[in-house]
Design an enzyme around this catalytic site. Structure first.
Site, PDB file in Angstrom:
ATOM      1  N   GLY A 247       2.640   2.420   5.240  1.00 45.84           N
ATOM      2  CA  GLY A 247       3.776   1.508   5.412  1.00 45.84           C
ATOM      3  C   GLY A 247       4.689   1.966   6.537  1.00 45.84           C
ATOM      4  O   GLY A 247       5.190   1.161   7.328  1.00 45.84           O
TER       5      GLY A 247
ATOM      6  N   CYS B  81       1.884   0.095  -8.527  1.00 41.20           N
ATOM      7  CA  CYS B  81       2.984   0.705  -7.774  1.00 41.20           C
ATOM      8  C   CYS B  81       4.201   0.809  -8.678  1.00 41.20           C
ATOM      9  O   CYS B  81       5.109   1.590  -8.422  1.00 41.20           O
ATOM     10  CB  CYS B  81       3.276  -0.075  -6.517  1.00 41.20           C
TER      11      CYS B  81
ATOM     12  N   GLU C 184       5.702  -3.396   0.824  1.00 37.94           N
ATOM     13  CA  GLU C 184       5.769  -3.107  -0.607  1.00 37.94           C
ATOM     14  C   GLU C 184       4.956  -1.838  -0.825  1.00 37.94           C
ATOM     15  O   GLU C 184       3.732  -1.857  -0.785  1.00 37.94           O
ATOM     16  CB  GLU C 184       5.195  -4.299  -1.381  1.00 37.94           C
TER      17      GLU C 184
ATOM     18  N   GLY D 132       0.834  -1.201   0.000  1.00 43.62           N
ATOM     19  CA  GLY D 132       0.000   0.000   0.000  1.00 43.62           C
ATOM     20  C   GLY D 132       0.867   1.248   0.000  1.00 43.62           C
ATOM     21  O   GLY D 132       2.009   1.220  -0.486  1.00 43.62           O
ATOM     22  N   SER D 133       0.331   2.317   0.568  1.00 46.39           N
ATOM     23  CA  SER D 133       1.023   3.604   0.478  1.00 46.39           C
ATOM     24  C   SER D 133       2.244   3.673   1.395  1.00 46.39           C
ATOM     25  O   SER D 133       2.325   2.976   2.407  1.00 46.39           O
ATOM     26  CB  SER D 133       0.052   4.726   0.855  1.00 46.39           C
ATOM     27  N   SER D 134       3.173   4.559   1.045  1.00 46.67           N
ATOM     28  CA  SER D 134       4.366   4.763   1.871  1.00 46.67           C
ATOM     29  C   SER D 134       3.960   5.277   3.241  1.00 46.67           C
ATOM     30  O   SER D 134       4.568   4.933   4.262  1.00 46.67           O
ATOM     31  CB  SER D 134       5.308   5.769   1.201  1.00 46.67           C
ATOM     32  N   GLU D 135       2.904   6.109   3.266  1.00 41.74           N
ATOM     33  CA  GLU D 135       2.448   6.712   4.528  1.00 41.74           C
ATOM     34  C   GLU D 135       1.997   5.625   5.525  1.00 41.74           C
ATOM     35  O   GLU D 135       2.447   5.601   6.683  1.00 41.74           O
ATOM     36  CB  GLU D 135       1.273   7.627   4.177  1.00 41.74           C
TER      37      GLU D 135
HETATM   38  C1  UN1 Z   1       1.658  -3.434  -7.525  1.00 37.04           C
HETATM   39  O1  UN1 Z   1       1.142  -2.552  -8.192  1.00 37.04           O
HETATM   40  O2  UN1 Z   1       1.532  -3.465  -6.267  1.00 37.04           O
HETATM   41  O3  UN1 Z   1       5.285  -5.530 -11.999  1.00 37.04           O
HETATM   42  C2  UN1 Z   1       2.416  -4.582  -8.082  1.00 37.04           C
HETATM   43  C3  UN1 Z   1       4.096  -5.208 -12.088  1.00 37.04           C
HETATM   44  C4  UN1 Z   1       3.050  -6.129 -11.519  1.00 37.04           C
HETATM   45  C5  UN1 Z   1       2.929  -5.951 -10.049  1.00 37.04           C
HETATM   46  C6  UN1 Z   1       2.585  -4.584  -9.574  1.00 37.04           C
HETATM   47  N1  UN1 Z   1       3.393  -7.501 -11.839  1.00 37.04           N
HETATM   48  O4  UN1 Z   1       3.739  -4.176 -12.628  1.00 37.04           O
END
Ligand code: UN1
Length: 512
Positions: A234, A285, A251, A229-232
């Site tokens: 996290g 992400c 992550e 999720g978000s850095s905040e």
């Molecule tokens: C995410 O957005 O949390 O590499 C993961 C990628 C994807 C996973 C993204 N397989 O873009």
């Protein structure tokens, strides 16, 4: 079709205190599921239940657990279209991408079913005779896994599959706006034969989850937290787990740069920027944040990129489109705020911005009342701009220029994230210098910033995470702890470092 779903703890439906409506972002008036939301107490109960169940699960031989993972893979594969359709319906991910997402669960199962017959430890020579040294991987215990909804089933599988294979029990808290997809995946996992309590799913909002996690950590019924999720958020989870002497697997967000060298194949770079910037409506992400393009090719790149963005299809995610709607109203609101970060020194080169409506259509598409947004390319972003420094989850990409590769690397690292990155060049020297200098956990050469394969280490540095890595064999270090064993069968106490035979060398020896 609207469903009613609730948390499942120890194989039984758990009490709900409120109801959340998960809607279809392409047609927000359509309810996909009514979700019974649990409170902190239920979350903590689930962790206690998982702790009980884990003892037995850890005693199941790893190869047998591997067979369960194999069955999960088969079940997911056999239900691919249903699960993918549900993902598309609930979060608006284009169907082709949703199929890919489901594929990623199967890939993860394929990888880990074999790990059940490996999960290697080592035999290590001792410094003394008649003594043997070994290492074992032990499960950590209970993993609490909190996931986002942009990858409602693939990313959770990166946690759930290895955690279960390694002999852990799991309490999974999926994003509420992707609850139906999560519930469906939970059912498939359970159908593979997981004993009650080994995998539990709890629907709860962020505040209740956090309180529940705190309770469970205080009670000692959670041994590992996984969070996407978000850095905040996290950072808060990192603080909480740190106080309990645990390191979470985090992550988090990204401001993923794409560097385009003067020697790059520009058409290829445009294709990569289009997919990583606007595929998944920019809601990965790993989505592209800023294009850092050499000043000599800036104009040519921007012109071609703007054209490609203009021609891309945005619309009904059940059809062949580059992007569908944003995930949920909450994300749409946040995205509208990012649009206010566009300043007078910026140039929007992609046309209209904001929500696609009858008054603000995209060609002949009027948005049909869904959470559809115009894709935005902002030229002229620079260090210090919020658009340059901060993650902007959604369909917006910045463009800036550089003179030397060293400058490009500095610009790429400046926002302080470090998840994914990319360079387009035809010169291997540039590629390797970029790899060395970039702070990201992942580097693409002549490929987009998104779309990592499921068996490479996935994770970030800086604001993108705490250095933990998911996927492939690397994630085993998240869900197991090394235990070192020594066994002395000499019949006497041999003291390490002291009772060690010494062989005396002649260090003064020189060749004649
Ligand atoms: C995410 O957005 O949390 O590499 C993961 C990628 C994807 C996973 C993204 N397989 O873009």
């Amino acid at each position: 079709m609207s469903r009613h779903i609730v948390s499942i703890v120890g194989g039984k439906e758990a009490a709900a205190t409120t109801t959340y409506e998960s809607t279809n972002p392409a047609r927000p008036s359509e309810i996909v599921a009514r979700v019974g939301m649990a409170d902190a107490g239920t979350f903590a109960d689930a962790c206690r239940t998982a702790k009980e169940a884990q003892r037995e699960w850890a005693r199941v031989p790893a190869p047998v657990r591997g067979r369960v993972i194999a069955s999960i893979g088969r079940l997911v594969e056999a239900n691919t279209e249903r699960l993918a359709r549900l993902v598309t319906e609930e979060i608006g991910k284009p169907y082709a991408e949703a199929l890919g997402e489901v594929r990623e669960i199967v890939d993860t199962c394929d990888f880990f079913l074999g790990e059940g017959r490996r999960l290697y430890g080592q035999t290590v020579p001792s410094e003394m005779p008649d003594k043997n040294l070994f290492t074992f991987r032990n499960p950590v215990g209970v993993a609490a896994v909190v996931t986002a909804g942009n990858f409602p089933v693939a990313v959770p599988s990166w946690y759930l599959v290895p955690a279960l294979l390694c002999g852990n029990a799991v309490v999974w808290k999926p994003a509420e706006y992707a609850a139906a997809s999560a519930h469906a995946m939970f059912q498939l996992f359970v159908a593979a034969g997981l004993p009650d309590g080994v995998l539990n799913v709890v629907f709860a909002d962020g505040a209740e989850t956090f309180r529940g996690l705190e309770l469970a950590l205080d009670e000692g019924s959670v041994n590992k937290v996984g969070f996407t999720g978000s850095s905040e958020v996290g950072r808060k989870i990192g603080e909480l787990t740190g106080r309990h002497l645990q390191s979470a697997c985090l992550e988090l967000g990204g401001k993923n740069p794409m560097v385009i060298m003067p020697d790059a194949d520009l058409d290829l770079a445009v294709e990569g920027a289009l997919f990583s910037g606007f595929g998944t409506a920019g809601q990965r992400c790993t989505s592209l944040g800023t294009v850092i393009v050499h000043e000599s090719v800036h104009d040519a790149f921007v012109e071609r990129f703007a054209r490609a963005v203009g021609e891309a299809r945005i619309g009904d995610p059940t059809r062949e489109v580059l992007a569908g709607p944003l995930l949920d109203q909450k994300f749409a609101e946040r995205y509208e705020e990012y649009l206010t970060w566009i300043q007078p020194h910026h140039t929007v080169v992609s046309g209209n911005t904001g929500k696609i409506t009858k008054d603000n259509p995209r060609g002949d598409f009027d948005g049909e009342g869904g959470l559809y947004y115009h894709p935005v390319v902002v030229d002229g972003v620079k260090p210090g701009d919020r658009l340059f420094m901060e993650e902007t989850f959604g369909p917006i990409v910045g463009v800036t220029t550089f003179g030397t590769l060293d400058e490009a690397i500095e610009l790429a690292n400046l926002p302080g994230y470090g998840l994914s990155s990319s360079i387009y060049t035809t010169n291997p020297k540039n590629a390797f210098r970029f790899r060395e200098g970039i702070s990201a956990g992942m580097v693409s050469v002549n490929n987009s910033t998104s779309g990592a394969e499921a068996h490479l280490p996935f994770g970030g540095n800086g604001k993108s995470g705490n250095g933990s890595r998911q996927s492939g064999m690397w994630v085993l270090d998240q869900f197991t702890r090394w235990q070192a064993m020594n066994w002395d069968h000499s019949g006497r106490l041999q003291k390490a470092q002291m009772d060690v035979a010494e062989i005396v060398p002649d260090l003064d020896f020189r060749l004649p």
